[in-house]
Write an enzyme that holds these catalytic residues in place. Sequence first.
Site, PDB file in Angstrom:
ATOM      1  N   ILE A 133      -9.104   0.181   9.765  1.00  0.00           N
ATOM      2  CA  ILE A 133     -10.121   1.216   9.611  1.00  0.00           C
ATOM      3  C   ILE A 133     -11.230   0.767   8.657  1.00  0.00           C
ATOM      4  O   ILE A 133     -11.025  -0.059   7.779  1.00  0.00           O
ATOM      5  CB  ILE A 133      -9.503   2.540   9.129  1.00  0.00           C
ATOM      6  CG1 ILE A 133      -8.781   2.362   7.792  1.00  0.00           C
ATOM      7  CG2 ILE A 133      -8.592   3.119  10.197  1.00  0.00           C
ATOM      8  CD1 ILE A 133      -8.267   3.663   7.190  1.00  0.00           C
ATOM      9  N   PHE A 158      -5.305   5.791  -0.555  1.00  0.00           N
ATOM     10  CA  PHE A 158      -4.440   4.619  -0.536  1.00  0.00           C
ATOM     11  C   PHE A 158      -4.422   3.963  -1.910  1.00  0.00           C
ATOM     12  O   PHE A 158      -5.476   3.802  -2.530  1.00  0.00           O
ATOM     13  CB  PHE A 158      -4.939   3.569   0.464  1.00  0.00           C
ATOM     14  CG  PHE A 158      -4.949   4.010   1.896  1.00  0.00           C
ATOM     15  CD1 PHE A 158      -3.810   3.904   2.682  1.00  0.00           C
ATOM     16  CD2 PHE A 158      -6.098   4.517   2.467  1.00  0.00           C
ATOM     17  CE1 PHE A 158      -3.816   4.301   4.000  1.00  0.00           C
ATOM     18  CE2 PHE A 158      -6.124   4.918   3.793  1.00  0.00           C
ATOM     19  CZ  PHE A 158      -4.979   4.800   4.561  1.00  0.00           C
ATOM     20  N   PHE A 181       2.153   9.565   4.264  1.00  0.00           N
ATOM     21  CA  PHE A 181       2.236   9.301   5.698  1.00  0.00           C
ATOM     22  C   PHE A 181       2.682   7.879   5.985  1.00  0.00           C
ATOM     23  O   PHE A 181       3.121   7.578   7.081  1.00  0.00           O
ATOM     24  CB  PHE A 181       0.916   9.615   6.416  1.00  0.00           C
ATOM     25  CG  PHE A 181      -0.280   8.865   5.893  1.00  0.00           C
ATOM     26  CD1 PHE A 181      -0.532   7.558   6.252  1.00  0.00           C
ATOM     27  CD2 PHE A 181      -1.169   9.498   5.031  1.00  0.00           C
ATOM     28  CE1 PHE A 181      -1.640   6.885   5.782  1.00  0.00           C
ATOM     29  CE2 PHE A 181      -2.283   8.835   4.552  1.00  0.00           C
ATOM     30  CZ  PHE A 181      -2.520   7.518   4.925  1.00  0.00           C
ATOM     31  N   ASP A 182       2.580   6.996   5.002  1.00  0.00           N
ATOM     32  CA  ASP A 182       3.112   5.646   5.178  1.00  0.00           C
ATOM     33  C   ASP A 182       3.063   4.893   3.873  1.00  0.00           C
ATOM     34  O   ASP A 182       2.181   5.132   3.039  1.00  0.00           O
ATOM     35  CB  ASP A 182       2.336   4.887   6.249  1.00  0.00           C
ATOM     36  CG  ASP A 182       3.076   3.629   6.694  1.00  0.00           C
ATOM     37  OD1 ASP A 182       4.319   3.613   6.596  1.00  0.00           O
ATOM     38  OD2 ASP A 182       2.425   2.685   7.131  1.00  0.00           O
ATOM     39  N   TYR A 221      -9.963   8.013  10.324  1.00  0.00           N
ATOM     40  CA  TYR A 221      -9.606   8.318  11.711  1.00  0.00           C
ATOM     41  C   TYR A 221     -10.512   9.351  12.362  1.00  0.00           C
ATOM     42  O   TYR A 221     -10.246   9.816  13.470  1.00  0.00           O
ATOM     43  CB  TYR A 221      -8.149   8.783  11.784  1.00  0.00           C
ATOM     44  CG  TYR A 221      -7.170   7.682  11.478  1.00  0.00           C
ATOM     45  CD1 TYR A 221      -6.679   6.856  12.480  1.00  0.00           C
ATOM     46  CD2 TYR A 221      -6.754   7.447  10.173  1.00  0.00           C
ATOM     47  CE1 TYR A 221      -5.797   5.838  12.196  1.00  0.00           C
ATOM     48  CE2 TYR A 221      -5.868   6.427   9.869  1.00  0.00           C
ATOM     49  CZ  TYR A 221      -5.395   5.627  10.895  1.00  0.00           C
ATOM     50  OH  TYR A 221      -4.530   4.606  10.598  1.00  0.00           O
ATOM     51  N   TYR A 248       0.847  -1.190   0.000  1.00  0.00           N
ATOM     52  CA  TYR A 248       0.000   0.000   0.000  1.00  0.00           C
ATOM     53  C   TYR A 248       0.882   1.239   0.000  1.00  0.00           C
ATOM     54  O   TYR A 248       2.063   1.211   0.376  1.00  0.00           O
ATOM     55  CB  TYR A 248      -0.914   0.029   1.225  1.00  0.00           C
ATOM     56  CG  TYR A 248      -0.127   0.094   2.506  1.00  0.00           C
ATOM     57  CD1 TYR A 248       0.220   1.314   3.065  1.00  0.00           C
ATOM     58  CD2 TYR A 248       0.314  -1.068   3.129  1.00  0.00           C
ATOM     59  CE1 TYR A 248       0.981   1.377   4.217  1.00  0.00           C
ATOM     60  CE2 TYR A 248       1.087  -1.017   4.272  1.00  0.00           C
ATOM     61  CZ  TYR A 248       1.414   0.207   4.812  1.00  0.00           C
ATOM     62  OH  TYR A 248       2.192   0.264   5.934  1.00  0.00           O
TER      63      TYR A 248
END
Length: 302
Positions: A250, A293, A232-233, A276, A222
């Site tokens: 999530i 994503f 962010f990741d 979130y 991902y």
Amino acid sequence: QRYASPSPLTRAKRSASSHNIFVTTYSSRHTHHNIHTPFTMLVAQRTSTTFIVMTAFLTSRMTRAFSPAAVSVRRSLPVTSNTARYLSDKTPPMPHDEDKMPFYALGVNLALQVGGQGNIKTLLEEDELELALSGFCDNLRGTNTVDTKTVLTTYGPALNKILQERSSQMVDRVKKEGEDFIKNFLDCNEEAKQTDSGLVYYEMKEGDGAMPTLQSTVEVHYHGTLTDGTVFDSSVDRGQTISFPLGGVIRGWQEGLQLMKEGGKATLLCPADIAYGEAGSGEVIPPGATLKFEVELFKVTN
């Protein structure tokens, strides 16, 4: 692209009374240390930002921040937003001598913990931040000339009101930016579809294998970004896939991956309500943020 510190792959529960975070961390397929990833199921209620909340948060995080495990995890992460300007093999010079840097590190940790909780640094003007630092330093040094309890009981309610109003305005702005981003994405991608939950699903590559359920464990790659392009990741950037129970992430992921088949790749846009929420995720994901994503599904295990 700018990089921000990732957030943990956890099922986390925030205690309304103590504001501690209890975490169960899933491991990467190829490693056994705590890989930081964006998928967290949060059971949290939005609360007012107060001195008490920030103090409790700081106390619960202080010792963990300097633990060997935490340090080893941070060393394994990609470049963070605070150091992104140094895109070279050279480490920037430290601001103080080696024997003084441990105490400087304490200050850095205090700033990260207090500044990150509730994005407090984004809620204050420069002169207000100076006043906050003045109060902090006076009390830390013991040079304050007024009773701390009197200050908090007299002016704490006013502080709560100011921060709550500003926080609400910030959340509304971030949500509006997310709505605009989704609208533009749908306009530019006719094949994309939006579900009743608000999830946008855009198939990039059709799979031909099994489809997961909430009881499945999935192996994926991902790449997660905010609407402004901040990464962010990314397991892609780390160069390793990750496996986790689909029921522990999530809602946007739970719904989106159940639309995929093994071997498939898709883009998921997750509004705050299925990501979130208004709590955000520390410094990494702002309150009310819409997340994007790109996900590739390699394996489904039932």
